[in-house]
Scaffold this motif. Structure first.
Motif, short mmCIF file in Angstrom:
data_model
loop_
_atom_site.label_atom_id
_atom_site.label_comp_id
_atom_site.label_asym_id
_atom_site.label_seq_id
_atom_site.Cartn_x
_atom_site.Cartn_y
_atom_site.Cartn_z
N ALA A 82 -6.68 4.71 7.23
CA ALA A 82 -5.76 5.40 7.17
C ALA A 82 -5.03 6.45 6.12
O ALA A 82 -4.98 7.56 6.43
CB ALA A 82 -4.54 4.29 7.95
N GLN A 83 -4.71 6.20 5.16
CA GLN A 83 -5.19 7.18 4.01
C GLN A 83 -6.17 8.33 4.18
O GLN A 83 -5.49 10.05 3.79
CB GLN A 83 -5.34 6.34 2.59
N LEU A 84 -7.25 8.09 4.23
CA LEU A 84 -8.33 9.18 4.86
C LEU A 84 -7.90 10.46 5.98
O LEU A 84 -6.95 11.65 5.95
CB LEU A 84 -9.33 8.88 5.36
N ILE A 85 -6.97 9.53 6.92
CA ILE A 85 -6.75 10.59 7.69
C ILE A 85 -5.14 11.02 7.37
O ILE A 85 -4.57 12.22 7.73
CB ILE A 85 -5.90 9.22 9.14
N TYR A 86 -4.64 10.16 7.06
CA TYR A 86 -3.17 10.53 6.45
C TYR A 86 -2.98 12.22 5.66
O TYR A 86 -2.11 12.89 5.34
CB TYR A 86 -2.01 9.40 5.80
N ASN A 87 -4.10 12.04 4.86
CA ASN A 87 -4.51 12.77 3.78
C ASN A 87 -4.78 14.14 4.28
O ASN A 87 -5.59 14.96 3.61
CB ASN A 87 -5.11 12.73 2.61
N THR B 121 1.04 -1.39 0.17
CA THR B 121 -0.18 -0.14 0.27
C THR B 121 0.92 1.29 -0.10
O THR B 121 2.24 0.88 -0.10
CB THR B 121 -1.05 0.22 1.32
N SER B 122 0.28 2.07 -0.42
CA SER B 122 0.81 4.16 -0.44
C SER B 122 -0.19 4.63 0.32
O SER B 122 -0.99 4.48 0.75
CB SER B 122 1.42 3.96 -1.92
N SER B 123 0.37 5.81 0.09
CA SER B 123 -0.44 6.98 1.25
C SER B 123 -1.14 7.71 0.09
O SER B 123 -2.14 8.36 0.81
CB SER B 123 0.73 8.09 2.02
N ARG B 124 -1.10 7.21 -1.22
CA ARG B 124 -2.18 7.55 -2.04
C ARG B 124 -4.11 7.44 -2.05
O ARG B 124 -3.82 6.30 -2.01
CB ARG B 124 -1.44 7.39 -3.30
N VAL C 191 5.36 15.08 13.86
CA VAL C 191 5.60 13.87 12.83
C VAL C 191 4.19 12.78 12.73
O VAL C 191 3.61 12.67 13.29
CB VAL C 191 6.62 12.94 12.43
N LEU C 192 3.74 12.52 11.72
CA LEU C 192 1.88 11.71 11.58
C LEU C 192 3.09 10.38 11.00
O LEU C 192 3.97 10.23 9.83
CB LEU C 192 1.28 12.15 10.10
N ILE C 193 3.43 8.90 11.33
CA ILE C 193 3.18 7.97 10.85
C ILE C 193 2.35 7.26 11.15
O ILE C 193 2.00 6.70 11.66
CB ILE C 193 4.83 7.57 11.90
N VAL C 194 2.08 6.36 9.74
CA VAL C 194 1.31 5.33 9.75
C VAL C 194 2.35 3.83 8.99
O VAL C 194 3.34 3.88 8.38
CB VAL C 194 0.54 5.60 8.32
N LEU C 195 1.98 2.97 10.12
CA LEU C 195 2.26 1.47 10.02
C LEU C 195 1.46 0.65 9.54
O LEU C 195 0.37 0.08 10.87
CB LEU C 195 3.22 1.20 10.88
#
Length: 724
Positions: A112-117, A63-66, A177-181
């Motif tokens: 997680a992508q929704l939160i990241y973006n 996966t990726s953050s996109r 910093v925001l980190i997604v694992l």
């Protein structure tokens, strides 16, 4: 007696017996060890490591953050709840770790992508996305974080875990910093403890927010600094909105019917506990397309397609894992030309596909004896030895459809468990007598076998046969006398059997018959009266049967195809078809009129009996000058299609009496210049299709006539779907 008197002869038997028992036990143990070793290789286990630290082979799942191009439906509430959990822990300087857990495919990564973006986190100094996977490594995670942070002064040392920890302390100090694992699988307490320690920078003015996604609640509880967040299934309405988008619901016809099906599917998806539209949409689209004319391109891998592109879907994680586990050692594809097949290692195989078979290699050398389904593909004409299948006593399915021709060997008659046989383009002169020994056979496809000149007289011994395909078997001149004993027969395709001159009365004994295709049986001149006893018959195709002058009384077919015949007038007996659902008169060029009544004495209108008729299709009836008034009595008619009926110049005013009509198609002829005024009284009409008649199309576009057609949803210059 002398033998019994010899000392030591019998005394050694107990010892020999013990040795045999031990030998057999050792043999069984070796078999078990081979199976364990095979499973070890198949599941790609690694020596000296736990099941949670497997090597990563699922690169396609990375996966990726996109975010996806289309907006995400649902999960806004869950997104805000997790943001609140992160915000609640930012008052102190400790790292906040919020873990999201739930079944695979529910949408953890998407959330997680929704939160990241989210706009709130775009203001942070750094946002970092790390795909963890099954291959857990602290060095890999630390190095990934460092690599995504701009570094001044060149490359940092990452050779040891200590160097990575110091580098993280320097880079993250005083930062937000925001980190997604994403996709964490590690279960060991000490490894998860080291991970938490790595992320605890703990300096004043530092904000480290971490989101972890995992399938297992136990992992989520161990790694999280607050209560783990369990992702719940989407509600029914949200599931339905997703189905509508991906199935292109707004572009479909019959939305009312499809909505009911879609809502039922949405409810079941919610109840099942998992939902991922990109992964399970093929099943949804296929279910919603049942009973419809051609499938939309979003279901292209399920059937025929429209459009010129194909969309790819990924199987749901759980379905994929289950299928791999169950079928792992039961399915093989054997390329005989490669010569690398090992029968011993395929002991547990039950399903096999043989490609490029060369007629010389023994099948028993490339296939296990307990194979149950066998398909030949990409092979030339097969001429197998008589005993080719003697080893395969368990075979249930045998498919030669991938061969250019096949001579059936005698050993097929020994396959007592065989239920399915496809031998299209069979090269035998007659269907061998041994075929009738297959007492469990249910499906027999001999389509395109033009060499066959006769069926065996003992054909009736195939008691269980339900499907028989004889399409294109033009060499057969008659059906055997025992044919009527096939009492289980449901589907009989004899299209293109041009050599048959007469149908036996015993055909009426097939009382379970649902589908009978006699199209292009050009030698048949009469339909036997016994067919009237086929009360379950739903489909009867008599197209291209040019010499049939009358129909048997009271045939119970729901779908009757009389296209490409030489009728000038339909026989009066057609009025007895009280269960008729679809009548096809395509290219009946000589047809001049339809009968208005069954008999003068009763005065009953022909179409008065067709109360179940829903589709009526006139195609190429060039001499038909007008529609018979009896059509107005078709109380269930929904589709009326007029194509290439050049002698029809006007539509009757009584057309408005067909209140059930939903679709009217006029195509391929321009003799009709306008529509009758009654068209505005057809309040249920949903679709009007006009093709090949520019003058009538212009008539529909005029401002005066637009008002008459305002109640129609679709006014099209081309047909939007097929009718037959």
């Amino acid at each position: 007696m002398k033998f019994l008197q010899k000392p030591g002869v019998l005394s050694c038997l107990p010892v020999a017996h013990k040795k045999i028992v031990v030998a057999n036990r050792m043999k069984s143990m070796r078999e078990e060890l081979r199976k364990i070793s095979k499973d070890f290789r198949d599941f790609k286990f690694s020596e000296g490591r736990t099941c949670t630290s497997l090597e990563q082979h699922d690169d396609d799942r990375e996966t990726s953050s996109r975010l996806p191009e289309e907006p995400i439906i649902g999960r806004n509430r869950e997104k805000q709840e997790i943001i609140n959990l992160l915000s609640a822990g930012t008052n102190n300087d400790e790292t906040v770790i919020v873990s999201i857990h739930g079944l695979g495919g529910m949408g953890k990564s998407t959330l997680a992508q929704l939160i990241y973006n989210d706009a709130q986190f775009k203001k942070y100094d750094h946002r970092i996305w790390v795909y963890v996977s099954r291959d857990f490594s602290l060095k890999k995670i630390g190095s990934s974080i460092i690599s995504l942070i701009p570094i001044e002064g060149g490359q940092q040392n990452r050779d040891t875990l200590e160097a990575i920890n110091q580098c993280l302390d320097n880079l993250l100090r005083g930062k937000k910093v925001l980190i997604v694992l994403d996709d964490l699988w590690e279960e060991k307490d000490n490894e998860l403890g080291k991970l938490r320690s790595m992320l605890q920078v703990g300096k004043k003015g530092t904000t480290i927010d971490v989101i972890v996604t995992t399938r297992k609640e136990d992992i989520a509880r161990k790694v999280s600094t607050c209560t783990p967040y369990k992702l719940q299934p989407l509600n029914d309405n949200t599931c339905w909105e997703i189905i509508k988008r991906y199935s292109r619901f707004e572009d479909q016809h019959y939305q009312e019917r499809l909505e009911k099906i879609g809502l039922d599917i949405a409810k079941k998806c919610g109840e099942s506990g998992w939902w991922s539209p990109q992964r399970c949409l093929p099943f949804v689209v296929a279910s919603m397309c049942i009973g419809r004319a051609p499938l939309p391109c979003s279901a292209t891998h399920h059937g025929e397609t429209s459009g010129d592109h194909m969309e790819r879907y990924t199987m749901h994680d759980l379905v994929h894992d289950l299928a791999t586990l169950i079928m792992g050692d039961e399915l093989i594809v054997s390329n005989v030309a490669s010569k690398n097949n090992k029968t011993n290692s395929q002991k547990y195989c039950r399903y096999a596909s043989v490609t490029k078979y060369d007629n010389t290699t023994k099948l028993s050398n490339v296939l296990p004896s307990k194979v149950r389904a066998l398909h030949f593909s990409d092979s030339s004409k097969l001429d197998l030895s008589c005993g080719a299948f003697s080893f395969a006593k368990c075979l249930r399915i045998l498919d030669f459809s991938g061969c250019s021709g096949i001579l059936l060997p005698a050993s097929i008659g020994k396959l007592k468990q065989l239920k399915y046989l496809t031998a299209s383009q069979m090269q035998n002169d007659v269907l061998p007598e041994f075929m009738t020994e297959l007492s469990k056979l249910q499906y027999l496809n001999l389509n395109g076998s033009s060499h066959i000149s006769a069926l065996p007289e003992s054909m009736g011994k195939l008691w269980c046969l339900k499907y028989l395909g004889l399409s294109g078997c033009s060499g057969i001149s008659k059906l055997p006398g025992s044919f009527g004993d096939l009492k289980c027969m449901m589907h009989l395709d004899m299209s293109g059997c041009s050599g048959i001159r007469e149908l036996p009365d015993s055909l009426g004994n097939l009382t379970n018959l649902h589908h009978l295709d006699l199209s292009e049986c050009s030698g048949v001149k009469e339909i036997p009266e016994s067919l009237c006893g086929l009360t379950h018959l739903q489909y009867l195709n008599l197209s291209f049967c040019r010499y049939i002058g009358r129909l048997a009384e009271a045939i119970g077919s729901l779908h009757l195809d009389l296209s490409m015949n030489r009728f000038e007038y339909l026989p009066e007996s057609i009025g007895n078809l009280k269960r008729l659902h679809t009548l096809n008169l395509m290219n009946c060029w000589f047809l001049k009129s339809l009968p208005e009544s069954i008999g003068c004495a009763t005065g009953l209108k022909l179409f008065h009996h067709f109360r179940a008729l829903q589709k009526l299709h006139f195609f190429g009836c060039q001499n038909l000058e007008s529609l018979p008034e009896g059509i107005q009595q078709l109380s269930s008619l929904q589709t009326l299609r007029l194509a290439k009926c050049h002698s029809i110049s006007t539509l009757p005013e009584w057309l408005s009496d067909i209140s059930s009509l939903k679709s009217l198609v006029i195509e391929g002829f321009d003799s009709i210049k306008s529509l009758p005024a009654c068209i505005q009284h057809l309040t249920n009409l949903e679709e009007l299709v006009i093709e090949g008649n520019q003058e009538l199309q212009q008539w529909c576009k005029s401002e005066e006539n637009k008002a008459k057609l305002a109640h129609i949803n679709i006014v099209s210059s081309r047909p939007s779907h097929l009718f037959f």
